[in-house]
Scaffold this motif. Sequence first.
Motif, short mmCIF file in Angstrom:
data_model
loop_
_atom_site.label_atom_id
_atom_site.label_comp_id
_atom_site.label_asym_id
_atom_site.label_seq_id
_atom_site.Cartn_x
_atom_site.Cartn_y
_atom_site.Cartn_z
N LEU A 271 0.83 -1.21 0.00
CA LEU A 271 0.00 0.00 0.00
C LEU A 271 0.86 1.25 0.00
CD1 LEU A 271 -2.96 0.77 -0.05
CD2 LEU A 271 -2.97 0.78 2.45
N GLN A 274 2.03 1.79 -3.54
CA GLN A 274 0.93 2.36 -4.34
C GLN A 274 0.69 3.82 -4.00
OE1 GLN A 274 -2.17 -0.71 -3.62
NE2 GLN A 274 -2.11 -0.99 -5.83
N ALA A 275 0.84 4.16 -2.72
CA ALA A 275 0.66 5.56 -2.32
C ALA A 275 1.71 6.45 -2.96
CB ALA A 275 0.74 5.66 -0.80
N TYR A 285 -6.36 10.22 -3.58
CA TYR A 285 -6.39 9.10 -2.64
C TYR A 285 -5.01 8.78 -2.06
CZ TYR A 285 -10.93 8.32 -4.82
OH TYR A 285 -12.21 8.48 -5.29
N GLN A 289 -4.10 6.39 1.19
CA GLN A 289 -3.37 5.15 0.98
C GLN A 289 -2.11 5.11 1.86
OE1 GLN A 289 -2.93 5.41 -3.34
NE2 GLN A 289 -4.10 3.53 -3.55
#
Length: 473
Positions: A271, A274-275, A285, A289
């Motif tokens: 995560l 992805q952030a 987002y 995240q």
Amino acid sequence: MRDYETLTGVAGYYRVLTCPRGSLTPEVRPVIVRGVVDSSTTTRPGATANRVRGDLVAVGVAALLVALAVAVRESPPLYGRWLPHAGPASVFAVLLAVAAVVWGPALATSLPWRGLLATGYVASLAWLLSLALVDGWERGFAARLTTPHEYLHEVGGITDISTMLDTFADRIVAGTPGFWTTHVAGHPPGAVLVFVWLDRLGLSGGVWAAFACVAAAGLVSVAVPVTLAALGRAEAARACWPFVVLFPGAVWLAVSADAVFAGVTACGIALLAQACRAAHSGSRYAPAQAVGAGVLLGFGLFLSYGLVLLGLVALAVGLLGRSARATLYAAAGVAAVVAAFAMAGFWWFDGYRQVVERYHQGIASERPYSYWVWANLACLVLAVGPAVVAGLRRAWLSRGWTPMVMLTAAALCAVLVADVSGLSKAEVERIWLPFAVWLLPATALLPPGTRRWWLAAQAATALAVNHLMLTVW
């Protein structure tokens, strides 16, 4: 870093353009990476053969380490005992391994991304369950977490979570009033809380606890490829996917609470990656995240004290993702979890000081540091398998700090710190699983033509250990 990769790629592309017609054999044909040619993969057939020999030499050295650990102790350093055996699931485990070796590499390149992740999760669950059930339903699965030393032993006595957290550190050292059983005492309260929450949801008993561990362990097969893809190496994510699914450490992931530790923290790392990517794309987002990643990693601190070392892997992801903002948001998420536990009555450092004392009260005092400081690494070799050993050699020789190199380097540093600390003596084939899964990206560096052989070696390692030894987990 990117400029370096582009320059080497352009150089490789120039060599291709100037090569005589017909001289580009499959062995020397470059691989396109991020729209340019990665010249580091362009090798002559002779050089490729030499590198493969080097891989085999590295594996041979690792095998000698394992043999020496066995010879000195007159038994494997793994926590268990010799007991050649088979079970109804043995045939299924072998068939699953064969299928993964035969079709895994092809599926890795042909399946759509979401389908690949879903297939990997299901296949990982099947691999985990088949290995566990080799030991039978009760011994290998249903009763694994019901022994007097395990978390479930204490669940029934925890009627007030607030009181439990407030008094947790006072009950760690053996001999204190109402001192915790071994595994509960050896971990922060988050570990036993997982099983308390399962019980409160009506999922009580050894079977549900075992299923929860397996379900969490399967998340590793998603998290590791997702991390690599988020860091811009989708081709590496696909390359290592079969190795993540067929991970030999599955012998200990199913069934143990360390499977939960590995799954939760692996998702936190994924995560965070992805952030970082979302932050570069301007996604609204991205902060959520990053905070979510921090919450998962922060909760990891309260699953096992040693998981503080996973901060090295998280830091590597932050550097690779080149997003200070996402990293700071993640740090805020970690801090929020630490603060929440502190407000509830448990201060992490108090627990750590007490657990060091409890550690030296128990069997660890009978395990000589002079042996385990190197025999631990033999245990790790058996948990990660020969393909990872070969991959680590290639990572060591690799030019440039690619995600595969940095992730494995960070995980290896975490392992070495844990090793020299003296607080990891034996059982590391299970305890180090949250670190071991981040050594798997190194398998993406193995030559495509050799991957089926390496997958076969991984499967053989897991099947041999599982059928020759009766492991405690």
